[in-house]
Enzyme design. Sequence first.
Site, PDB file in Angstrom:
ATOM      1  N   PHE A  13       8.664  49.848  30.187  1.00 53.97           N
ATOM      2  CA  PHE A  13       8.861  51.288  30.661  1.00 53.97           C
ATOM      3  C   PHE A  13       8.856  52.172  29.890  1.00 53.97           C
ATOM      4  O   PHE A  13       8.231  52.706  29.489  1.00 53.97           O
ATOM      5  CB  PHE A  13       9.901  50.874  31.587  1.00 53.97           C
ATOM      6  N   ARG A  34      14.051  50.763  17.403  1.00 52.46           N
ATOM      7  CA  ARG A  34      15.073  50.127  17.070  1.00 52.46           C
ATOM      8  C   ARG A  34      14.848  49.219  16.136  1.00 52.46           C
ATOM      9  O   ARG A  34      15.252  48.641  15.439  1.00 52.46           O
ATOM     10  CB  ARG A  34      16.928  51.069  18.021  1.00 52.46           C
ATOM     11  N   LYS A 107      17.430  52.657  35.739  1.00 44.00           N
ATOM     12  CA  LYS A 107      17.859  52.057  37.868  1.00 44.00           C
ATOM     13  C   LYS A 107      19.041  51.220  36.980  1.00 44.00           C
ATOM     14  O   LYS A 107      19.121  50.022  38.130  1.00 44.00           O
ATOM     15  CB  LYS A 107      16.358  51.891  38.466  1.00 44.00           C
ATOM     16  N   GLY A 135      11.710  55.707  40.475  1.00 40.07           N
ATOM     17  CA  GLY A 135      10.580  55.488  42.237  1.00 40.07           C
ATOM     18  C   GLY A 135       9.559  54.165  42.062  1.00 40.07           C
ATOM     19  O   GLY A 135      10.191  53.671  40.718  1.00 40.07           O
ATOM     20  N   ALA A 139       5.645  49.096  34.288  1.00 41.12           N
ATOM     21  CA  ALA A 139       4.466  49.696  33.518  1.00 41.12           C
ATOM     22  C   ALA A 139       4.172  49.317  33.448  1.00 41.12           C
ATOM     23  O   ALA A 139       3.053  50.091  33.202  1.00 41.12           O
ATOM     24  CB  ALA A 139       6.449  48.759  32.589  1.00 41.12           C
ATOM     25  N   LYS A 190      18.103  49.901  45.518  1.00 48.54           N
ATOM     26  CA  LYS A 190      17.136  49.283  46.029  1.00 48.54           C
ATOM     27  C   LYS A 190      16.763  47.940  45.421  1.00 48.54           C
ATOM     28  O   LYS A 190      16.030  47.580  45.347  1.00 48.54           O
ATOM     29  CB  LYS A 190      15.700  50.361  45.573  1.00 48.54           C
ATOM     30  N   SER A 253       8.174  42.575  40.304  1.00 52.67           N
ATOM     31  CA  SER A 253       9.629  42.937  40.206  1.00 52.67           C
ATOM     32  C   SER A 253      10.706  41.563  39.654  1.00 52.67           C
ATOM     33  O   SER A 253      10.855  40.648  40.389  1.00 52.67           O
ATOM     34  CB  SER A 253      10.451  43.767  41.750  1.00 52.67           C
ATOM     35  N   ARG A 254      11.313  42.008  38.405  1.00 53.13           N
ATOM     36  CA  ARG A 254      12.412  41.005  38.295  1.00 53.13           C
ATOM     37  C   ARG A 254      13.926  40.521  38.869  1.00 53.13           C
ATOM     38  O   ARG A 254      14.132  39.597  39.029  1.00 53.13           O
ATOM     39  CB  ARG A 254      13.452  41.237  36.708  1.00 53.13           C
ATOM     40  N   GLU A 277      18.851  44.684  36.386  1.00 50.66           N
ATOM     41  CA  GLU A 277      19.268  45.632  37.307  1.00 50.66           C
ATOM     42  C   GLU A 277      20.558  45.545  38.249  1.00 50.66           C
ATOM     43  O   GLU A 277      22.064  45.682  38.328  1.00 50.66           O
ATOM     44  CB  GLU A 277      18.924  46.858  36.716  1.00 50.66           C
TER      45      GLU A 277
END
Length: 327
Positions: A13, A34, A107, A135, A139, A190, A253-254, A277
């Site tokens: 992302f 990093r 998110k 929103g 990615a 969501k 979507s994971r 997440e």
Amino acid sequence: MSENIAVVGSGAFGTALAAVIALAGRSAVTLVGRNPSLISDLKAERLHEVALPGIYLPDTLEFAAEPEAIAGASIVLFAMPSQAQADAARQYGPYLAKDAIVVTCAKGIERATGNLLTDMLERELPDHSVAVLSGPGFAADIAKGLPTAMAIAAEDMQIAERLAQAISGRTFRLYASSDRIGVQLGGALKNVLAIACGIVEGGGIGDSARAALIARGLAEMSRFVVAKGGQADTVRGLSGLGDLVLTATSHQSRNLRFGIALGRGEKVDPLQGALVEGALAASVASRLAAGLAVSMPITDAVSAIIDGRLDIAEAIEQLMTRPITTE
């Protein structure tokens, strides 16, 4: 107005955001990561084969592995996962320019405290304005230049509008908002509902059940957002309904894929590999809702399934035998 923008976080992302902002051509953009080896490869190849295979990055995009690379940025986007943002604030905070605006692009909800990410960042970076970008945007779609619209919220509407102007481009459009609470909770909740929809798909429970989950899940989101001080209208916008429809229906979507695995009876650790997440947000949201006396039966069921307190059949039974009420 030309801005100097730094995107911190060289995952899918963060890289996509940096690329689409650089392509707009209005601002100088640096992607800060990093991992020095990865940053070196990105500089040389203009390609992130792990996160965005086959998508070349614009020549105008700069790369850096040193925290001090953000020192000249007027806008700094934090694009790492939600639970890593506090550490990032501590690492990069000393290098922020005095008037830099910090934008969280994650998110989630801070797991340890239940705080929104903007609240956490204001705690860690008290001298800086903090905004949130959220929103319906995957990615890969963003990086490919496919049309995408998202929301960006700051307490000061003028800051939100400035950020929307600076970050938007021909294929990436931001809508400004002053409802940080609603925008953030839409993005976090969501993900939980997408897991529920995945469970329905993986368990072969039917499209009618998925439609019911989306509609009743949106009602849960609205109740919770209003109880936390946000606006119901925000839930019906891009960061709520828009993101829910995308995440609950697309196999990119994971969270949906994680739910599908649960629905099939597979043992999946949401903390292994690509972070899910919604699995982290489910228990936090369920706990917070109980404290606010907000009814969130779908969120409670997802949390219980993930924690092993309910199996899927039991969860469905509980949801379908709740007292009959009005919509």
